[in-house]
Design a protein around this motif. Structure first.
Motif, short mmCIF file in Angstrom:
data_model
loop_
_atom_site.label_atom_id
_atom_site.label_comp_id
_atom_site.label_asym_id
_atom_site.label_seq_id
_atom_site.Cartn_x
_atom_site.Cartn_y
_atom_site.Cartn_z
N ASN A 333 8.01 13.17 -0.59
CA ASN A 333 6.55 13.19 -0.79
C ASN A 333 6.09 14.50 -1.41
OD1 ASN A 333 6.81 14.96 1.33
ND2 ASN A 333 5.31 13.94 2.67
N THR A 425 -3.75 8.99 -2.68
CA THR A 425 -2.69 8.11 -2.19
C THR A 425 -1.39 8.88 -2.10
OG1 THR A 425 -3.79 6.31 -3.39
CG2 THR A 425 -1.59 5.87 -2.52
N ARG A 426 -0.90 9.04 -0.88
CA ARG A 426 0.31 9.82 -0.65
C ARG A 426 1.24 9.07 0.29
NH1 ARG A 426 -0.05 15.41 -1.30
NH2 ARG A 426 2.18 15.36 -0.83
N ILE A 427 2.53 9.28 0.09
CA ILE A 427 3.52 8.82 1.05
C ILE A 427 3.35 9.66 2.32
CG2 ILE A 427 5.99 8.57 1.50
CD1 ILE A 427 6.39 8.58 -1.56
N ARG A 428 3.34 9.01 3.46
CA ARG A 428 3.10 9.75 4.71
C ARG A 428 4.23 10.73 5.01
NH1 ARG A 428 1.46 4.61 6.09
NH2 ARG A 428 3.40 4.15 7.21
N ALA A 429 5.46 10.31 4.77
CA ALA A 429 6.61 11.20 4.96
C ALA A 429 7.70 10.75 4.01
CB ALA A 429 7.10 11.16 6.40
N GLN A 437 6.09 1.39 3.21
CA GLN A 437 4.69 1.73 3.41
C GLN A 437 3.77 0.93 2.50
OE1 GLN A 437 3.95 6.00 3.36
NE2 GLN A 437 5.92 6.41 4.35
N ILE A 439 2.23 1.35 -0.45
CA ILE A 439 1.00 1.98 -0.90
C ILE A 439 0.62 1.46 -2.28
CG2 ILE A 439 1.42 4.06 0.45
CD1 ILE A 439 2.43 5.41 -2.03
#
Length: 540
Positions: A333, A425-429, A437, A439
Motif C-alpha cells: 500500500n 481510495t487506499r488498500i487498508r494494508a 478488499q 476496492i
C-alpha cells in the motif's frame, strides 16, 4: 527409450515403473533411474557464480529489461483444468482436496468437524460423483483424460502480444507434478501423453513476437499435495508422480524429492532458456543447499547465454539479493524501494465452469497502481480444458492492449516518482491476497510514474466528472523538480487546459476521453540548469 541428458550437469532422478500409464512411457523403469551425483556444494569449473548467497548477491537480480516490462502473462492449464469439468466448484488444489475423505486443516494437523463429526471435502464428493471414487479413479487417471485438442501456440502468443505483455509463458509444472514440456526426466509429461510440447511451442511463438519467455514452477508443494493419495490409488510404482509415501503432516521432503525437483528445473532451463523463472510457494521448505544450487545454476546459464535472467519468488524462498519478490493477488500500500511483482488472475486460477471474470477496468487500475509503486503485474490466463481461451479472456486482453497502445508511454520503461499517488481510495494494508478488499477507484484517485527528471506521467483512475485537481502538485509543495512546461493527454490530440497554483495542478475536465478506462497525462517539466558549476562569476 529416451536417454536422460541434461546439458551442463549430469543429473539423474528416481524414475519408477508404472504399469498404469501408456505403453510409450512404461519403459522408463526403476532400473533407469540414477541419483544426483553432484555434491550440493560443488561448483562447475569456470562458473561465474558460486553456490553461496554471498557470491550470488553479485547478480543483477532486477535487470533493466524486467524493470521496463511492467506487464507479463502466464497460463494455469493442464490436467487440473480437465478435472474441473462439470464441477459445481472447481479447484486449483484439486489433487490435494480429491483425497480428503475427511476435510483436514493440514497446516495445523486438525480434522475439520461439523456437529462433532468429520466430513469429506467438497472436491472429494464432486470427484466421486463425476469421475469415480479416488481409489478407482485417481489423479493419474485424470491425467489420461487431459485432451488439449484446441491448443494453438500461435493464437495464444498473438493474443498475448496484442494485450501488451512484454513476456509470457506457461505454468510449466503445477502442484500436480505434470510436466507441460517434452521431458526426459519424468514420464508424466504432456509430450508423452498428448503428443505436443506446450512449453516448446509457446517459446517459439512468444519469442517470434518479440516477447521474452517465462516458465513458472509450483512443484515444491507437490510433497504436500499428494500426501493423502496413498490412502487411495497411489503405490510405490507411482511414487514418481505422487512422491514418496509420507504423512500429510510430514513437511520434510525426501532426498529423492529434492533431486527430482532440481532435475526438472534444470531440464527446462537447458532446453528452453527462459528469461524468467517464477516460483510459487513452499520452495522455502526445501533444503537450502538445493535452492542455492539451482539459483547458481540458472544465473550461470544466463551468463553463458548472454541473457539477463530473472528469478521471482514468494515468502522466504530466496534472499532479496538474488530475486524479485512476488505478492500473490496482492501488492503493497506504499511505494517500495526495490522492484517487486504481483501475480494475479481475473478469475479462478484454472478453468472453472461458468467462470466469472472481473472487468478490464479493474485489471487496468490495478496495473497502474502496481507500476506507480515500483512493481510489475504477471496476469494469469486460464484456458479451457481443450486449450482454447475463453472469449471473455480474449476480449479482456484485447481491451488491456488497446489501453496500453494509448497509454503505454506512461507505463513501460518508467520508474516510480517521489509519491506514488493521491486520493481517497487506499488498500487498508499491503501484502498477499489484498485484492479480496475489492476496492473501486474514483476520478479523485491519481497515480504517478516518471521518465528521467523532466517527464511526469499522471493517471486519473476513473473518467473525470469535473475538473481534475491534483493536490500533490501544489505550488506550495516542492515535489516537482521544475516548472510545468506543457501537458498532453495520452492517446488524444486535444488541447489540455490547465492552471498550476497553490491549490494544485488543475486540469479542466476533458471534452472527450479516448477510452473507457483510466485517463493518462504527460506532464513535461522545464528543469533549470544549475549555475556556477564551472567556477564562473556570479551571473547576477
Amino acid at each position: 527409450m529416451k536417454k536422460l541428458t541434461l546439458m551442463a550437469v549430469a543429473i539423474s532422478v528416481a524414475l519408477t515403473a508404472c504399469s498404469n500409464v501408456s505403453d510409450k512411457t512404461s519403459t522408463r523403469t526403476a532400473d533407469n533411474r540414477a541419483t544426483d551425483t553432484r555434491d550440493t556444494g560443488a561448483q562447475d569449473t569456470g562458473a561465474k557464480y558460486a553456490e553461496s548467497w554471498d557470491d550470488l548477491a553479485q547478480v543483477d537480480e532486477r535487470p533493466k529489461w524486467f524493470q521496463d516490462a511492467k506487464f507479463g502473462i502466464y497460463t494455469h492449464w493442464g490436467p487440473v483444468s480437465t478435472a474441473n469439468i462439470g464441477l459445481e466448484q472447481g479447484a486449483g488444489w484439486y489433487g490435494l482436496m480429491m483425497y480428503m475423505d475427511e476435510a483436514y486443516d493440514w497446516k495445523n494437523g486438525i480434522k475439520r468437524k461439523r456437529n462433532g463429526k468429520t466430513f469429506p471435502s467438497g472436491i472429494y464428493k464432486q470427484h466421486t460423483k463425476n469421475h469415480g471414487h479416488p481409489s478407482k479413479v485417481g489423479y493419474k487417471d485424470i491425467i489420461k483424460k487431459f485432451n488439449p485438442s484446441q491448443f494453438d501456440a500461435e493464437l495464444w502468443a498473438e493474443l498475448f502480444a496484442k494485450s501488451g505483455a512484454k513476456f509470457a509463458g506457461p505454468v510449466a509444472m503445477h502442484h500436480d507434478n505434470f510436466a507441460m514440456w517434452d521431458s526426459e526426466v519424468t514420464r508424466w509429461n504432456v509430450k508423452d501423453f498428448n503428443g505436443i510440447d506446450v512449453t516448446g511451442e509457446l517459446k517459439t511463438s512468444i519469442e517470434k513476437r518479440g516477447m521474452k519467455f517465462l516458465a513458472s514452477f509450483h512443484h515444491a508443494f507437490t510433497w504436500v499435495y499428494y500426501a493423502n493419495a496413498y490412502q487411495f490409488d497411489a503405490t510405490e510404482e507411482t511414487a514418481d508422480l505422487y512422491t514418496d509415501r509420507h504423512a500429510l503432516t510430514d513437511f520434510k521432503p525426501s532426498k529423492r524429492f529434492h533431486d527430482e525437483w532440481y532435475a526438472k528445473l534444470v531440464e527446462v532451463v537447458d532446453k528452453y532458456q527462459p528469461e524468467v523463472i517464477w516460483f510459487d510457494w513452499w520452495v522455502e521448505e526445501l533444503d537450502e543447499e538445493y535452492r542455492k544450487k539451482f539459483i547458481a545454476y540458472y544465473y550461470n546459464k544466463g551468463a553463458e547465454w548472454g541473457k539477463d535472467v530473472v528469478v521471482s519468488y514468494k515468502n522466504t524462498s530466496f534472499p532479496s539479493s538474488v530475486g524479485v519478490y512476488d505478492y500473490e493477488r496482492g501488492r503493497p500500500n506504499k511505494l517500495k524501494d526495490e522492484y517487486w511483482m504481483t501475480d494475479t488472475s481475473p478469475g479462478a486460477w484454472f478453468y472453472r465452469q461458468n467462470a466469472q471474470f472481473v472487468e478490464p477496468n479493474e485489471i487496468i487500475d490495478i496495473l497502474i497502481d502496481i507500476v506507480s509503486k515500483n512493481g510489475l503485474m504477471l496476469l494469469n490466463v486460464p484456458p479451457n480444458p481443450d486449450g482454447s481461451i475463453p472469449q471473455e479472456m480474449q476480449d479482456m486482453l484485447l481491451n488491456i492492449g488497446q489501453w496500453l497502445n494509448m497509454n503505454g508511454e506512461g507505463i513501460y520503461e518508467t520508474r516510480p516518482w517521489k509519491a506514488f499517488g493521491e486520493g481517497p481510495t487506499r488498500i487498508r494494508a499491503g501484502g498477499h491476497k489484498v485484492e479480496k478488499q475489492k476496492i473501486a477507484y474514483t476520478d479523485k484517485d491519481i497515480r504517478f510514474t516518471r521518465k528521467g527528471d523532466n517527464t511526469l506521467y499522471m493517471f486519473v483512475l476513473d473518467k473525470p466528472q469535473a475538473d481534475i485537481i491534483v493536490k500533490t502538485l501544489s505550488t506550495d509543495l516542492t515535489l516537482l523538480d521544475g516548472e510545468i512546461d506543457s501537458i498532453e493527454m495520452l492517446g488524444s490530440g486535444q488541447k489540455v487546459h490547465w492552471q498550476h497554483n497553490s491549490e494544485g495542478l488543475v486540469i479542466n475536465k476533458p471534452h472527450t476521453i479516448p477510452n473507457d478506462y483510466a485517463v493518462g497525462y504527460k506532464i513535461n517539466l522545464k528543469i533549470a540548469k544549475e549555475i556556477g558549476i564551472g567556477g564562473e562569476d556570479d551571473p547576477q
